[in-house]
Motif scaffolding. Structure first.
Motif, PDB file in Angstrom:
ATOM      1  N   ASN A  35       0.836  -1.197   0.000  1.00  0.00           N
ATOM      2  CA  ASN A  35       0.000   0.000   0.000  1.00  0.00           C
ATOM      3  C   ASN A  35       0.876   1.254   0.000  1.00  0.00           C
ATOM      4  OD1 ASN A  35      -2.736  -1.116   0.191  1.00  0.00           O
ATOM      5  ND2 ASN A  35      -2.050  -1.895   2.170  1.00  0.00           N
TER       6      ASN A  35
ATOM      7  N   LYS B 198     -11.350   6.471  -4.640  1.00  0.00           N
ATOM      8  CA  LYS B 198     -12.253   5.316  -4.674  1.00  0.00           C
ATOM      9  C   LYS B 198     -12.039   4.489  -5.937  1.00  0.00           C
ATOM     10  CE  LYS B 198     -17.146   4.062  -4.344  1.00  0.00           C
ATOM     11  NZ  LYS B 198     -18.543   4.581  -4.247  1.00  0.00           N
ATOM     12  N   SER B 199     -11.805   5.168  -7.081  1.00  0.00           N
ATOM     13  CA  SER B 199     -11.575   4.451  -8.336  1.00  0.00           C
ATOM     14  C   SER B 199     -10.291   3.633  -8.302  1.00  0.00           C
ATOM     15  CB  SER B 199     -11.519   5.449  -9.505  1.00  0.00           C
ATOM     16  OG  SER B 199     -10.330   6.220  -9.458  1.00  0.00           O
ATOM     17  N   LEU B 200      -9.389   3.981  -7.358  1.00  0.00           N
ATOM     18  CA  LEU B 200      -8.134   3.240  -7.211  1.00  0.00           C
ATOM     19  C   LEU B 200      -8.226   2.210  -6.090  1.00  0.00           C
ATOM     20  CD1 LEU B 200      -5.614   6.228  -7.501  1.00  0.00           C
ATOM     21  CD2 LEU B 200      -6.350   4.676  -9.306  1.00  0.00           C
ATOM     22  N   ASN B 201      -9.449   2.016  -5.543  1.00  0.00           N
ATOM     23  CA  ASN B 201      -9.680   1.090  -4.421  1.00  0.00           C
ATOM     24  C   ASN B 201      -8.873   1.497  -3.185  1.00  0.00           C
ATOM     25  OD1 ASN B 201     -11.399  -0.630  -5.970  1.00  0.00           O
ATOM     26  ND2 ASN B 201      -9.574  -1.505  -6.945  1.00  0.00           N
ATOM     27  N   GLY B 202      -8.726   2.797  -2.992  1.00  0.00           N
ATOM     28  CA  GLY B 202      -7.969   3.297  -1.854  1.00  0.00           C
ATOM     29  C   GLY B 202      -8.847   4.038  -0.857  1.00  0.00           C
ATOM     30  N   ASN B 203      -8.197   4.672   0.109  1.00  0.00           N
ATOM     31  CA  ASN B 203      -8.898   5.429   1.144  1.00  0.00           C
ATOM     32  C   ASN B 203      -8.258   6.805   1.291  1.00  0.00           C
ATOM     33  OD1 ASN B 203     -10.721   3.282   2.161  1.00  0.00           O
ATOM     34  ND2 ASN B 203      -8.805   2.278   2.736  1.00  0.00           N
TER      35      ASN B 203
ATOM     36  N   VAL C 160      -3.407   3.912  -1.205  1.00  0.00           N
ATOM     37  CA  VAL C 160      -3.890   3.126  -2.342  1.00  0.00           C
ATOM     38  C   VAL C 160      -3.029   1.875  -2.493  1.00  0.00           C
ATOM     39  CG1 VAL C 160      -4.788   5.103  -3.602  1.00  0.00           C
ATOM     40  CG2 VAL C 160      -2.427   4.412  -3.960  1.00  0.00           C
TER      41      VAL C 160
END
Length: 577
Positions: free
Chosen positions: A525, A555-560, A575
């Motif tokens: 990460n 969000k599109s990168l599946n991150g926070n 991410v």
């Protein structure tokens, strides 16, 4: 034998160039020079030498009176619109076409009106304004005379209008209507032996059948279009047909690769317009991506990037020419106003000289003030930014610059309004340049690692804060593997998030220090922390749409992403990589 033939062709080409230039050199009047330079410009456009075509069209404008209402004044506008179309500056092409429509209506010439509406429709079609484009094409067809008379210079034929209506119908999914209009265009083209229209119509048939899923008929028409285009030496049309064939043959890699090689061979052997070369490679990229041919994908992407860079450089020259021509035209109009004022007042010779001198001094003062304090500082800076990474996908931004530049030329606006308009031009240009720079950076495979990402982000932050009192601290964790790969899409979205946060800190936080740190968590990460010692996040909507954009990108990168008020604002983005 082959080398001998090439030498003969080059000799004939040079001899013809010498002949057309000699006709211009032999002219004794401005009217003659204007007509001959226009013919030269048309000739160079026909052989896809766009730069030379633009150069000679500028020469025509220099010798042709700015305020004249004759056939040549219309053809200048029409040809300028066509040149802008071929270099991808459709927003500018649309503006020139609108001027041509007005000029043609003043001349009350239905053939010229039809020609002007055609190029207006063509520009609108390239801008994806399909409804408006359809209206312009229909007007072109409406005004096209049943028995058109020969004009001083060539105008568009109704077969071209019908063919473009067919293309528009195909684009909006009306395949049967597209076939109807294209058949009409094809019949007229064959009857008139309209060479380019024949090849274009055959290509359009191929595209229509391609959209209907009839690949056998589609291929037949594409091959027929290539044969006609090569026979008529319309190599740009032939190249596009090769690209369209690639999309039909993705199930046959060998055949697909053969068509690709034939297209590349055509590019090597003939002078094909840059716009059509880039379109061919974009079609090829789509085909190779569906075939999962990694080596071919990398090769084609490299070609596209090279062509985009070449296109940016050339388009910057066109924008430079637009600005220079605008200044020349402004001087011409100013001189015309001076002469008109002289005739109107009918004053004595001494009074005329005094009044003319006063007007000239005032005009020179205004021009110098605009050039030094407005155009050179703002508009030319805008063009410098755009020249770094100009791309055909920014027509709306370029249109905005053109509109505000025209407003800036209004002598009746106040200095405050001039400042506002100049500032607007600068901001739009800066934003376009940054976005394009980031886009090209994200496309390059050479930048697909953490080292490039850190260098790019830190360089941007340093440039952003170097003229402020803010202290910038950029750090990387010791455990960070700088050679680790980082996809271009991740790099681009992360950068835009960081950019939004930094800009917010500069504008709203009153911070003295900004810290940027890049870390790796659990070896999988990536964590980016931006912290400042400012006032913090006092309102939920302080970012405006910016916060929503940041959350959507992460969000599109599946991150926070999280924001905390801790003696200032701390934004943490995590991410997976």
């Amino acid at each position: 034998m082959k080398s001998f033939l090439i030498i003969i062709l080059l000799f004939l080409f040079a001899d013809y160039n010498g002949q057309i230039n000699k006709a211009f050199d032999d002219c004794k009047t401005n009217e003659c020079k204007a007509k001959e330079s226009f013919k030269i410009s048309k000739y160079y456009l026909e052989i896809d030498s766009i730069n030379l075509s633009q150069k000679w069209l500028d020469v025509t404008k220099d010798y042709h009176p700015e305020n004249s209402n004759n056939a040549l004044s219309f053809h200048i506008l029409s040809l300028q619109s066509e040149i802008f179309y071929y270099v991808g500056l459709s927003q500018f092409g649309n503006q020139e076409a609108k001027k041509a429509v007005k000029k043609a209506k003043i001349l009350n010439d239905s053939l010229m009106i039809a020609d002007a509406y055609f190029f207006e429709g063509l520009s609108l079609y390239e801008l994806s304004k399909n409804q408006e484009a359809g209206k312009s094409f229909r007007l072109s067809l409406k005004f096209y005379p049943e028995n058109p008379k020969r004009t001083l210079f060539e105008t568009i034929g109704n077969e071209h209008v019908l063919n473009n209506i067919s293309q528009l119908k195909r684009t909006i999914g009306e395949a049967d209507s597209a076939l109807f209009y294209n058949q009409k265009a094809y019949d007229i083209a064959l009857k008139k032996n309209s060479k380019r229209a024949i090849a274009n119509c055959e290509q359009t048939f191929g595209e229509i059948y391609q959209s209907k899923g009839n690949l056998i008929q589609s291929n037949q028409f594409f091959l027929k279009s290539i044969e006609s285009a090569r026979r008529f030496r319309n190599f740009d049309v032939a190249l596009l047909s090769y690209g369209l064939l690639l999309k039909n043959e993705i199930q046959n890699p060998k055949v697909c690769k053969d068509y690709f090689n034939q297209g590349e061979k055509l590019i090597e052997q003939q002078n094909v317009n840059l716009f059509f070369r880039r379109t061919f490679y974009e079609y090829a990229l789509q085909a190779f991506q569906k075939m999962n041919s990694s080596e071919d994908i990398r090769k084609v992407q490299s070609k596209i990037i090279s062509l985009v860079n070449e296109e940016k450089s050339k388009n910057n020259a066109y924008i430079q020419d637009i600005s220079n021509q605008y200044i020349k035209n402004e001087n011409k109009l100013l001189n015309l106003e001076i002469e008109k004022l002289k005739r109107k007042r009918k004053i004595s010779l001494l009074q005329l000289l005094v009044a003319g001198l006063a007007i000239v001094i005032m005009a020179l003062t205004i021009i110098i003030f605009r050039r030094k304090n407005k155009i050179q500082q703002k508009l030319l800076q805008q063009k410098t930014d755009i020249s770094k990474d100009l791309h055909d996908d920014i027509g709306s931004g370029l249109g905005s610059i053109l509109i505000h530049s025209e407003l800036l030329s209004n002598n009746n606006i106040s200095s405050e309004q001039q400042q506002k308009l100049s500032s607007k031009i600068y901001e739009v240009g800066k934003e376009i340049s940054q976005k394009l720079n980031t886009f090209i950076w994200s496309l390059s495979n050479e930048n697909n690692d953490l080292r490039s990402f850190c260098e790019y982000v830190f360089s941007y932050a340093n440039n952003l804060t170097e003229e402020t009192d803010i202290k910038l601290i950029c750090t990387k964790s010791e455990t960070l593997d700088l050679s680790k790969g980082l996809d271009g899409q991740i790099r681009k979205n992360l950068f835009f998030c960081i950019k939004e946060i930094l800009n917010n800190s500069l504008k709203h936080s009153s911070a003295k220090t900004i810290k940027i740190s890049v870390n790796i968590i659990d070896k999988k990460n990536l964590e980016v922390i931006i912290a400042d010692d400012g006032t913090g996040l006092t309102k939920e909507n302080q970012f405006g749409n910016g916060m929503t954009n940041i959350k959507n990108r992460v969000k599109s990168l599946n991150g926070n992403v999280s924001f905390q008020n801790n003696y200032g604002l701390t934004a943490t983005i995590t991410v997976p990589i």
